[in-house]
Write a protein that holds these residues in place. Sequence first.
Motif, PDB file in Angstrom:
ATOM      1  N   TYR A 226       0.835  -1.151  -0.060  1.00 26.35           N
ATOM      2  CA  TYR A 226       0.120  -0.102  -0.074  1.00 26.35           C
ATOM      3  C   TYR A 226       0.891   1.357  -0.062  1.00 26.35           C
ATOM      4  N   VAL A 249      -6.458  -5.370  -3.425  1.00 25.66           N
ATOM      5  CA  VAL A 249      -7.774  -5.691  -3.614  1.00 25.66           C
ATOM      6  C   VAL A 249      -8.204  -7.203  -3.929  1.00 25.66           C
ATOM      7  N   GLN A 250      -7.294  -7.797  -4.637  1.00 25.30           N
ATOM      8  CA  GLN A 250      -7.473  -9.211  -4.772  1.00 25.30           C
ATOM      9  C   GLN A 250      -7.219 -10.060  -3.550  1.00 25.30           C
ATOM     10  N   ASP A 252      -6.767  -8.944  -0.109  1.00 24.83           N
ATOM     11  CA  ASP A 252      -7.259  -8.568   1.082  1.00 24.83           C
ATOM     12  C   ASP A 252      -8.272  -7.181   0.982  1.00 24.83           C
ATOM     13  N   ARG A 253      -9.339  -7.151   0.711  1.00 22.65           N
ATOM     14  CA  ARG A 253      -9.932  -6.059   0.749  1.00 22.65           C
ATOM     15  C   ARG A 253     -10.372  -5.543   2.028  1.00 22.65           C
ATOM     16  N   SER A 254     -10.045  -6.261   3.050  1.00 20.37           N
ATOM     17  CA  SER A 254     -10.164  -5.506   4.536  1.00 20.37           C
ATOM     18  C   SER A 254      -9.021  -4.587   4.894  1.00 20.37           C
ATOM     19  N   ASP A 258     -10.862  -1.366   2.907  1.00 16.47           N
ATOM     20  CA  ASP A 258     -11.044  -1.391   1.522  1.00 16.47           C
ATOM     21  C   ASP A 258     -10.310  -0.253   0.941  1.00 16.47           C
ATOM     22  N   ARG A 261      -9.015  -0.083  -2.748  1.00 22.02           N
ATOM     23  CA  ARG A 261      -9.956   0.402  -3.713  1.00 22.02           C
ATOM     24  C   ARG A 261     -10.024   1.733  -3.534  1.00 22.02           C
ATOM     25  N   LEU A 284     -10.315  -3.425 -12.149  1.00 20.46           N
ATOM     26  CA  LEU A 284     -10.796  -3.314 -10.809  1.00 20.46           C
ATOM     27  C   LEU A 284     -12.283  -3.669 -10.735  1.00 20.46           C
ATOM     28  N   ASN A 287     -12.187  -7.303 -10.494  1.00 26.89           N
ATOM     29  CA  ASN A 287     -11.743  -7.964  -9.219  1.00 26.89           C
ATOM     30  C   ASN A 287     -12.763  -8.058  -8.383  1.00 26.89           C
ATOM     31  N   LEU A 288     -13.518  -7.017  -8.360  1.00 24.81           N
ATOM     32  CA  LEU A 288     -14.676  -6.789  -7.535  1.00 24.81           C
ATOM     33  C   LEU A 288     -15.922  -7.911  -7.636  1.00 24.81           C
TER      34      LEU A 288
END
Length: 289
Positions: A226, A249-250, A252-254, A258, A261, A284, A287-288
């Motif tokens: 990040y 994003v792929q 660990d969305r948490s 988020d 994203r 994106l 992936n979502l």
Amino acid sequence: MSDANYVVEVNETNINDIVQMSARVPVLLDFWADWCEPCKALAPVLDALVTKYQGKFILAKVDTEANPGLCQQLGVRSIPALKLIVQGQLAGELNGAQPASEIEKLLQTVLGDAEGEPEQPDENDFFAQIERARGMGAYDQAIDALQSAIAEDSKEIKYQTLLSEVLMDVERLEDAQQVLDNVTDEKAKAPALARLFFLQEFLCFDSAESLQFRVAQDANDMEARYYLACNCVLAGEAEAAMELLLEIVQKDRSYKDDGARLALLKIFDMLEGKSVVAKYRRRLFANLH
């Protein structure tokens, strides 16, 4: 600005800044030495062109005696030598003492003709002058000019958003935020707000190299990915940043609620209108879903 503001002295410590400057305004490198008579003959020719073009290019003078390593690095075999740098790349060169007409031919490949310009600068000239000042590191002059323009026309949003950008250049982030807080047009200030976001995010990290090492060592280090993405954005490497954020994003969305994203969306704001945005919006979305 005076002609002196369009001429810079180059050495091994600031050459990278000069190359980065060429992303905003073409840079003509002039390689010379005190003992070189043809160099002395060329100097007034170059000075006259600086006056004629009024900041459309920057004359960057390299003393070859003081910077032999730099001359070797840039492939200078004899002097005088001129190298035109645009967007960090060599756009043309001339060797030996040259008449003004030949140097102008080189300049006009990227600048066009200096003749026929209006005597009074229009709005576009003003913005171009600010960008040249930024490229040369004359931030105080740029800030003063923009503040004067805002005082005359406080409704012109471009003056305010550009002022925020220059303030960010010198890491006056709180001042930049205050300027943007006064801009009510959300779309107009979105690119500047996005850049401010990444500057604020990266404040807690000193070294991109340490982040690169962490990414290489641990595929699950989301924090390193990040903040390396934040650094990439600030370094002008937007695609590399988007690749890193898509990985998060792929995987660990948490992470940061988020945050990857949301950071991607801010990059899209910064690159509004560029074709690469559509490409990464599609990725994106894929992936979502």
